[in-house]
Design an enzyme around this catalytic site. Structure first.
Site, PDB file in Angstrom:
ATOM      1  N   ASN A  27       1.144  -0.908  -0.554  1.00 16.34           N
ATOM      2  CA  ASN A  27      -0.399   0.231  -0.281  1.00 16.34           C
ATOM      3  C   ASN A  27       0.984   1.006   0.295  1.00 16.34           C
ATOM      4  O   ASN A  27       1.510   1.268   0.781  1.00 16.34           O
ATOM      5  CB  ASN A  27      -0.796  -0.125   1.298  1.00 16.34           C
ATOM      6  CG  ASN A  27      -1.576   1.082   1.074  1.00 16.34           C
ATOM      7  OD1 ASN A  27      -1.707   2.604   0.993  1.00 16.34           O
ATOM      8  ND2 ASN A  27      -3.371   0.569   1.766  1.00 16.34           N
ATOM      9  N   GLU A  64      -4.049   1.841  -2.842  1.00 10.01           N
ATOM     10  CA  GLU A  64      -3.917   3.292  -2.731  1.00 10.01           C
ATOM     11  C   GLU A  64      -2.984   4.366  -3.269  1.00 10.01           C
ATOM     12  O   GLU A  64      -2.220   4.714  -3.327  1.00 10.01           O
ATOM     13  CB  GLU A  64      -3.514   2.995  -0.712  1.00 10.01           C
ATOM     14  CG  GLU A  64      -4.725   3.484  -0.205  1.00 10.01           C
ATOM     15  CD  GLU A  64      -4.580   4.499   1.238  1.00 10.01           C
ATOM     16  OE1 GLU A  64      -5.230   5.199   1.382  1.00 10.01           O
ATOM     17  OE2 GLU A  64      -3.895   3.513   1.888  1.00 10.01           O
ATOM     18  N   ASP A 107      -4.113  -5.683   0.933  1.00  7.16           N
ATOM     19  CA  ASP A 107      -4.993  -4.313   2.445  1.00  7.16           C
ATOM     20  C   ASP A 107      -5.808  -4.564   2.453  1.00  7.16           C
ATOM     21  O   ASP A 107      -6.914  -3.943   1.981  1.00  7.16           O
ATOM     22  CB  ASP A 107      -4.436  -2.359   2.314  1.00  7.16           C
ATOM     23  CG  ASP A 107      -5.309  -1.391   3.110  1.00  7.16           C
ATOM     24  OD1 ASP A 107      -5.286  -2.487   4.420  1.00  7.16           O
ATOM     25  OD2 ASP A 107      -4.652  -1.068   3.595  1.00  7.16           O
ATOM     26  N   ASN A 157      -7.282  -4.221   5.600  1.00  6.54           N
ATOM     27  CA  ASN A 157      -7.750  -3.294   6.746  1.00  6.54           C
ATOM     28  C   ASN A 157      -8.614  -3.961   8.211  1.00  6.54           C
ATOM     29  O   ASN A 157      -9.799  -3.842   8.260  1.00  6.54           O
ATOM     30  CB  ASN A 157      -8.713  -2.554   5.842  1.00  6.54           C
ATOM     31  CG  ASN A 157      -8.225  -1.191   5.812  1.00  6.54           C
ATOM     32  OD1 ASN A 157      -7.012  -0.821   6.634  1.00  6.54           O
ATOM     33  ND2 ASN A 157      -8.142  -0.569   4.357  1.00  6.54           N
ATOM     34  N   ASP A 159      -1.840  -5.954   5.939  1.00  3.77           N
ATOM     35  CA  ASP A 159      -1.903  -7.034   4.072  1.00  3.77           C
ATOM     36  C   ASP A 159      -1.662  -7.775   4.425  1.00  3.77           C
ATOM     37  O   ASP A 159      -0.767  -8.675   5.846  1.00  3.77           O
ATOM     38  CB  ASP A 159      -0.266  -5.952   4.623  1.00  3.77           C
ATOM     39  CG  ASP A 159      -1.054  -4.582   4.120  1.00  3.77           C
ATOM     40  OD1 ASP A 159      -1.266  -3.560   3.041  1.00  3.77           O
ATOM     41  OD2 ASP A 159      -0.396  -3.295   6.167  1.00  3.77           O
ATOM     42  N   ASP A 183       2.400   5.282   5.074  1.00  2.00           N
ATOM     43  CA  ASP A 183       2.236   4.166   6.260  1.00  2.00           C
ATOM     44  C   ASP A 183       2.633   2.761   6.736  1.00  2.00           C
ATOM     45  O   ASP A 183       2.413   1.900   7.372  1.00  2.00           O
ATOM     46  CB  ASP A 183       1.376   4.474   7.140  1.00  2.00           C
ATOM     47  CG  ASP A 183       0.151   4.625   6.083  1.00  2.00           C
ATOM     48  OD1 ASP A 183       0.516   4.305   5.371  1.00  2.00           O
ATOM     49  OD2 ASP A 183      -0.960   5.757   6.535  1.00  2.00           O
ATOM     50  N   HIS A 184       2.212   1.871   5.408  1.00  2.00           N
ATOM     51  CA  HIS A 184       2.153   0.108   5.345  1.00  2.00           C
ATOM     52  C   HIS A 184       3.951   0.204   4.608  1.00  2.00           C
ATOM     53  O   HIS A 184       4.837   1.090   5.068  1.00  2.00           O
ATOM     54  CB  HIS A 184       1.428  -0.012   4.480  1.00  2.00           C
ATOM     55  CG  HIS A 184       0.431   0.186   4.611  1.00  2.00           C
ATOM     56  ND1 HIS A 184      -0.362  -0.674   5.264  1.00  2.00           N
ATOM     57  CD2 HIS A 184      -0.905   0.772   4.787  1.00  2.00           C
ATOM     58  CE1 HIS A 184      -2.022  -0.756   4.532  1.00  2.00           C
ATOM     59  NE2 HIS A 184      -1.923   0.781   4.783  1.00  2.00           N
TER      60      HIS A 184
END
Length: 268
Positions: free
Chosen positions: A7, A34, A147, A149, A218, A247-248
């Protein structure tokens, strides 16, 4: 074969990070989430210059998924789920590459909960579960990754008591993840690291990365035939520490060319 999910949290703003990681890690196949870029703004040339074929479905400001390969042509099979509750959102891309069917996904966040965004998340998850079942029925080697989530267990989240009201840790979402894996999918990262604390995401706030206060959201799910080829699965955690990074962190699985031999039990 090394297959990864990442991501990128904005493919153009993080392009230098993405290209640096691709050159360093040399994954054979990658799915990205993303992108946060419309179709015409995807950095196709920069990625092809590294030797990757690529397909993508962009979306302005939000979402967006892509699939990269340096081990053969990408034969696209679909770019949305059957029965997708909102096909205008770019969240799924699927293609056959080098003998494997790759499904790259970006499952909705679902916050705030309760509310329409959470309802959409559950509907999207149901559509994914139905499609995943049909993929398994095909008996093809399939890898679903991206991802999701969702933190499936308390081991997958730093201080789980702080996440009880969050859509990523909701009981309905965790139950949906286990309905999916119960079809016969192998959770590659947890199979290789059954008892370890291992995360794939760290918030930008409160020094989460420095404190290793992360989440495992993930995932890489292998169909039975690929589960027999599982060699390794890891998180490139150091990439999260790079400047202007997502941030991943990238997450990857290594597959053998053939099913691993199983040791025969001695006959007494």
């Amino acid at each position: 074969m090394k297959i990864a999910t990442y991501n990128v949290n904005g493919v153009n703003g993080r392009l230098a990070v993405l290209l640096r990681w691709l050159a360093e890690a040399e994954p054979d196949i990658v799915v990205l989430q993303e992108l946060k870029a419309p179709q015409e703004k995807f950095p196709e040339t920069a990625i092809r210059d590294l030797g990757y074929d690529v397909i993508w479905r962009g979306q302005k400001s939000w979402n967006g998924v892509a699939l990269l390969s340096r081990v053969g042509e990408i034969h696209e099979t679909r770019r949305s789920l059957p029965d997708d509750p909102d096909p205008t959102q770019s969240r799924y891309i699927e293609a056959a590459v080098n003998g494997i069917l790759i499904g790259g996904l970006y499952l909705p966040n679902g916050n705030p909960r309760p509310g329409p965004k959470f309802d959409y998340k559950l509907k999207w998850f149901d559509a994914l579960i139905a499609h995943a079942a049909s993929l398994l029925e095909s008996s093809l080697p399939v890898l679903l990754l991206g991802d999701f989530n969702v933190m499936p267990t308390e081991r997958d989240v730093y201080k789980p008591e702080r996440w009880l009201d969050d859509a990523l840790f909701a009981p309905e979402v965790r139950e949906a993840f286990f309905r999916l894996t119960a079809q016969g999918w192998t959770d590659a990262l947890r199979t290789i690291h059954p008892d370890e604390t291992i995360y794939t995401f760290w918030d930008y706030f409160r020094n989460a990365y420095g404190r290793n206060a992360g989440l495992r959201i993930d995932h890489l799910l292998l169909s039975p035939s690929l589960g027999d080829r599982l060699v390794d699965a890891q998180v490139d955690m150091h990439v999260r520490g790079w400047e202007k990074t997502s941030d991943h962190a990238p997450v990857w699985v290594e597959l053998a060319d053939k099913p691993k031999r199983r040791r025969r039990k001695a006959v007494s």
